[in-house]
Design a protein around this motif. Structure first.
Motif, PDB file in Angstrom:
ATOM      1  N   TRP A 259       0.766  -1.266   0.091  1.00 52.14           N
ATOM      2  CA  TRP A 259       0.084  -0.094  -0.018  1.00 52.14           C
ATOM      3  C   TRP A 259       0.774   1.469  -0.131  1.00 52.14           C
ATOM      4  CZ3 TRP A 259      -4.428   2.098  -0.801  1.00 52.14           C
ATOM      5  CH2 TRP A 259      -4.700   3.493  -0.056  1.00 52.14           C
ATOM      6  N   ASN A 264      -1.646   6.061  -4.596  1.00 55.64           N
ATOM      7  CA  ASN A 264      -3.207   5.685  -4.496  1.00 55.64           C
ATOM      8  C   ASN A 264      -3.798   6.911  -4.796  1.00 55.64           C
ATOM      9  OD1 ASN A 264      -5.854   5.901  -2.995  1.00 55.64           O
ATOM     10  ND2 ASN A 264      -5.378   3.695  -3.518  1.00 55.64           N
ATOM     11  N   LEU A 265      -3.351   8.210  -4.354  1.00 56.90           N
ATOM     12  CA  LEU A 265      -4.081   9.311  -4.654  1.00 56.90           C
ATOM     13  C   LEU A 265      -3.694   9.667  -6.242  1.00 56.90           C
ATOM     14  CD1 LEU A 265      -5.431  11.729  -3.919  1.00 56.90           C
ATOM     15  CD2 LEU A 265      -3.350  12.879  -2.717  1.00 56.90           C
ATOM     16  N   GLN A 268      -6.231   8.276  -8.349  1.00 60.83           N
ATOM     17  CA  GLN A 268      -7.206   8.671  -8.290  1.00 60.83           C
ATOM     18  C   GLN A 268      -7.471   9.846  -9.195  1.00 60.83           C
ATOM     19  OE1 GLN A 268      -9.608   8.711  -4.592  1.00 60.83           O
ATOM     20  NE2 GLN A 268      -7.928   7.713  -3.668  1.00 60.83           N
ATOM     21  N   PRO A 291      -9.830  14.437  -6.446  1.00 61.50           N
ATOM     22  CA  PRO A 291      -9.589  13.772  -5.349  1.00 61.50           C
ATOM     23  C   PRO A 291      -8.561  14.603  -4.565  1.00 61.50           C
ATOM     24  CG  PRO A 291      -9.577  12.097  -7.060  1.00 61.50           C
ATOM     25  CD  PRO A 291      -9.666  13.505  -7.646  1.00 61.50           C
ATOM     26  N   LYS A 293      -7.443  13.206  -1.153  1.00 64.95           N
ATOM     27  CA  LYS A 293      -6.749  12.230  -0.181  1.00 64.95           C
ATOM     28  C   LYS A 293      -6.861  10.842  -0.693  1.00 64.95           C
ATOM     29  CE  LYS A 293     -10.933  11.837   2.677  1.00 64.95           C
ATOM     30  NZ  LYS A 293     -11.507  11.985   3.930  1.00 64.95           N
ATOM     31  N   PRO A 294      -5.906  10.110  -0.209  1.00 64.08           N
ATOM     32  CA  PRO A 294      -5.857   8.458  -0.481  1.00 64.08           C
ATOM     33  C   PRO A 294      -7.103   7.645  -0.286  1.00 64.08           C
ATOM     34  CG  PRO A 294      -3.990   9.222   0.455  1.00 64.08           C
ATOM     35  CD  PRO A 294      -4.708  10.478   0.933  1.00 64.08           C
ATOM     36  N   GLY A 295      -7.308   6.684  -0.707  1.00 62.80           N
ATOM     37  CA  GLY A 295      -8.288   5.936  -0.516  1.00 62.80           C
ATOM     38  C   GLY A 295      -7.932   5.225   0.732  1.00 62.80           C
ATOM     39  N   GLN A 296      -8.908   3.955   0.992  1.00 64.84           N
ATOM     40  CA  GLN A 296      -8.667   3.246   2.173  1.00 64.84           C
ATOM     41  C   GLN A 296      -7.517   2.322   2.175  1.00 64.84           C
ATOM     42  OE1 GLN A 296     -11.582   0.010   2.880  1.00 64.84           O
ATOM     43  NE2 GLN A 296     -12.098   1.087   4.866  1.00 64.84           N
ATOM     44  N   SER A 297      -6.693   2.218   3.070  1.00 65.62           N
ATOM     45  CA  SER A 297      -5.695   1.360   3.438  1.00 65.62           C
ATOM     46  C   SER A 297      -6.329  -0.174   3.481  1.00 65.62           C
ATOM     47  CB  SER A 297      -4.837   1.619   4.428  1.00 65.62           C
ATOM     48  OG  SER A 297      -3.997   0.482   4.821  1.00 65.62           O
ATOM     49  N   HIS A 301      -9.809  -2.319   5.768  1.00 63.45           N
ATOM     50  CA  HIS A 301     -10.869  -2.627   4.915  1.00 63.45           C
ATOM     51  C   HIS A 301     -11.920  -3.440   5.509  1.00 63.45           C
ATOM     52  CE1 HIS A 301     -13.060  -4.418   1.432  1.00 63.45           C
ATOM     53  NE2 HIS A 301     -12.670  -3.566   0.900  1.00 63.45           N
TER      54      HIS A 301
END
Length: 615
Positions: A259, A264-265, A268, A291, A293-297, A301
């Motif tokens: 991760w 990730n950002l 996005q 976007p 901020k980054p998504g979910q680590s 989850h």
């Protein structure tokens, strides 16, 4: 209406305390601002006006205050005092009380504040767990509109546990607003409060309340898109001596290690820019912001092992409850389902019983619901290739293991026969009524109600047939031909079986006499059957029931232990690339082979019919 009083002398010096405690306790008052643990005197957010407390068990009340603060709790004619510890926590335990529908008041006093709860009832509290098919609101169910219009049961109280999922174990939940529906509030059951509540949860509560006439508190502790391992403590999952479980944890560990929030950002933003360019080409505009901020680590989850337990069950652990009902399985319908679910599910049940301090806590299982195209004789074998079937089998086997070990508080209800062709079937009221039958019969003394599915007691081969014996008389729905059984020989190739009751002789009029507890299974393409399967499809054929009680189906089951990899070899002649497992390409290859076998059987049957007509 909840009350909050403080002494007049301390009024000016405790204005901040007043506003904090009152915000915590009053439903509908800016719930987004209500913390899980307030800074001053507070209780766990389970304890509110309008709640139901568990009858006939010691009643534990707990919360937080300043270190060393004296706390007094009065309830039901009893008063208990304690002192907050260095970690601010305090707890009192009241003697068990019988059920009562008379509203009771609870008063909690600290050094500066007094909190009062009203309209508390004593009855039974049930926890409803699982994923979205348990979470599905009553308003979305077939027949839900009628249930909503008639939901005038003021002695039923409803609570939805807020779902804030991550990998940190929580001691409490915040009370907050969600889509204009209070999350974390005890609501009095009415046509206004029930539409967005768990449909299965409400129907179950309504039925047992009607039967018992005692107050029922029902807690929705479910969350969409979750796995059985997510509802099991992480420490329990990690301690399991299982290759398939270790492999699943290792896969999560790889995802967590890989991760990268920055990447990730960036991805996005790239996807966002591509969408905007496509809209521009189409002459369209969008107000969607880029976007930020980054998504979910992966470690946070909802499917990550232990996360739902830590985020939803742990916060309410310690509450005295009557029992739990479980409906889940979709997210475990994956290649490891054959062994994974069966290994983890019993551990989850034991963990929940431990969480609520009752090793014998009643636990009812509703099997995985239907999905995909209904199984017919034309696609019979093709429909046998679905990992969801193995989840359903594991649920039934787990029930059998507990039941045969003498567990008198384990329950089971099938839902495979409701025949809806997608993974959110709205036909849930019958499933909820079935598990309520179990609760009524085993927990409320309603001896006239049957709930236990017929169970196989013996299997034997005779004259090119397989004979199954049951512990009760069985019959099909509406006296139709019995369908849903398949049989197989040593070659491992199944065929849908003809099923008939065992003929034991003739009566005085020359008519056949039958053993209604025994079935004879046969198919001309399986001359020497050695195993059977029943209701072996994600949306299966299967109409065998307890005789006269038409709503108690035979559970999904089999007598063989062949894996999908074995099936792949039996039907294609090839071994899977990974021993014991099949990949996506092999699944499709197997499905094609099964489809071909279906066609070959239909051709055989057509030729046999033509030959018979010539005679």
């Amino acid at each position: 209406m909840e009350k909050f009083t403080i002494s007049l002398i301390a009024l000016l010096s405790t204005v901040l305390i007043l506003s904090s405690a009152q915000a915590q306790q009053e439903p509908g008052k800016d719930l987004t601002a209500v913390p899980a643990i307030a800074e001053e005197l507070s209780l766990h957010n389970l304890f509110q006006s309008n709640m139901v407390l568990q009858r006939e068990k010691p009643i534990t009340i707990w919360g937080w205050a300043d270190p060393g603060e004296d706390v007094s709790v009065s309830f039901g004619g009893q008063t208990q005092t304690t002192k907050a510890g260095a970690d601010r926590s305090w707890k009192v335990i009241f003697q068990a009380m019988p059920a009562t529908a008379e509203p009771l008041q609870m008063t909690i006093k600290g050094k500066n504040a007094t909190i009062t709860f009203d309209n508390i009832l004593i009855g039974d509290v049930w926890v409803m767990g699982g994923q979205s098919n348990m979470q599905e609101p009553l308003m979305n169910l077939e027949g839900g509109d009628v249930e909503i219009a008639s939901a005038n049961f003021p002695k039923i109280r409803l609570l939805t546990v807020p779902s804030i999922i991550d990998n940190k174990e929580k001691k409490n939940f915040p009370r907050r607003q969600k889509d204009k529906q209070p999350d974390g509030d005890w609501d009095i059951c009415s046509p206004k409060t029930v539409p967005e509540f768990s449909g299965i949860g409400y129907i179950f509560a309504r039925r047992i309340h009607m039967a018992s006439q005692i107050p029922i508190g029902v807690i929705d502790a479910s969350y969409w898109g979750t796995t059985v391992e997510a509802w099991t403590p992480l420490s329990v999952v990690k301690s399991m001596d299982s290759d398939v479980v270790r492999a699943a944890i290792a896969d999560w560990d790889k995802q967590v290690a890989a991760w990268d929030p920055k990447k990730n950002l960036e991805n996005q933003i790239k996807q966002y820019e591509q969408r905007m360019q496509e809209l521009k080409k189409q002459g369209k505009t969008s107000n969607e912001p880029p976007p930020s901020k980054p998504g979910q680590s992966p470690i946070d989850h909802q499917k990550y092992p232990g996360n739902c337990y830590a985020s939803i069950i742990a916060p309410i652990a310690g509450l005295a409850v009557k029992g739990a009902v479980w409906h889940q399985g979709y997210c475990n319908a994956r290649p490891d389902a054959e062994t994974f679910y069966y290994q983890v599910f019993p551990k989850m049940i034991a963990s929940w019983r431990a969480a609520f301090n009752d090793a014998n806590m009643p636990f009812g299982i509703i099997s995985l619901c239907t999905d995909t195209t209904p199984q017919t004789l034309d696609n019979y074998l093709e429909c046998m290739m679905d990992f969801g079937i193995y989840v359903r089998e594991a649920q039934y086997k787990t029930f059998l293991d507990f039941y045969k070990a003498g567990d008198k508080n384990i329950g089971y209800a099938s839902s495979y026969d409701h025949r809806r062709a997608w993974w959110h079937p709205e036909l849930k009221i019958p499933a909820a009524e079935r598990i309520a039958r179990w609760a009524m019969a085993t927990q409320y003394g309603v001896n006239s109600v049957n709930w236990k599915p017929p169970m196989t007691t013996k299997m034997e081969t005779k004259d090119n047939t397989l004979i199954l014996n049951f512990d009760s008389d069985v019959s099909s729905v509406d006296s139709q031909a019995i369908v849903g059984f398949s049989i197989v020989g040593k070659d491992g190739k199944f065929q849908p079986a003809k099923a008939e009751w065992l003929v034991t002789g003739k009566d005085n009029n020359g008519q056949p006499q039958h053993n209604w507890k025994a079935l004879v299974l046969s198919h001309p393409l399986v001359p020497n059957p050695i195993h059977f399967r029943f209701a072996w499809g994600r949306n299966p054929m299967g109409n065998l029931r307890m005789v006269y009680i038409k709503d108690i189906p035979l559970g999904t089951q089999r007598s063989d232990n062949w894996t999908v990899a074995d099936m792949y070899e039996n039907y294609t002649g090839n071994k899977s690339a990974v021993p014991g497992l099949v990949n996506g390409g092999e699944v499709e290859e197997l499905r094609k082979a099964l489809k071909k076998a279906d066609l070959e059987r239909r051709v055989f049957e057509a030729r046999a019919l033509l030959e018979a007509q010539k005679k």
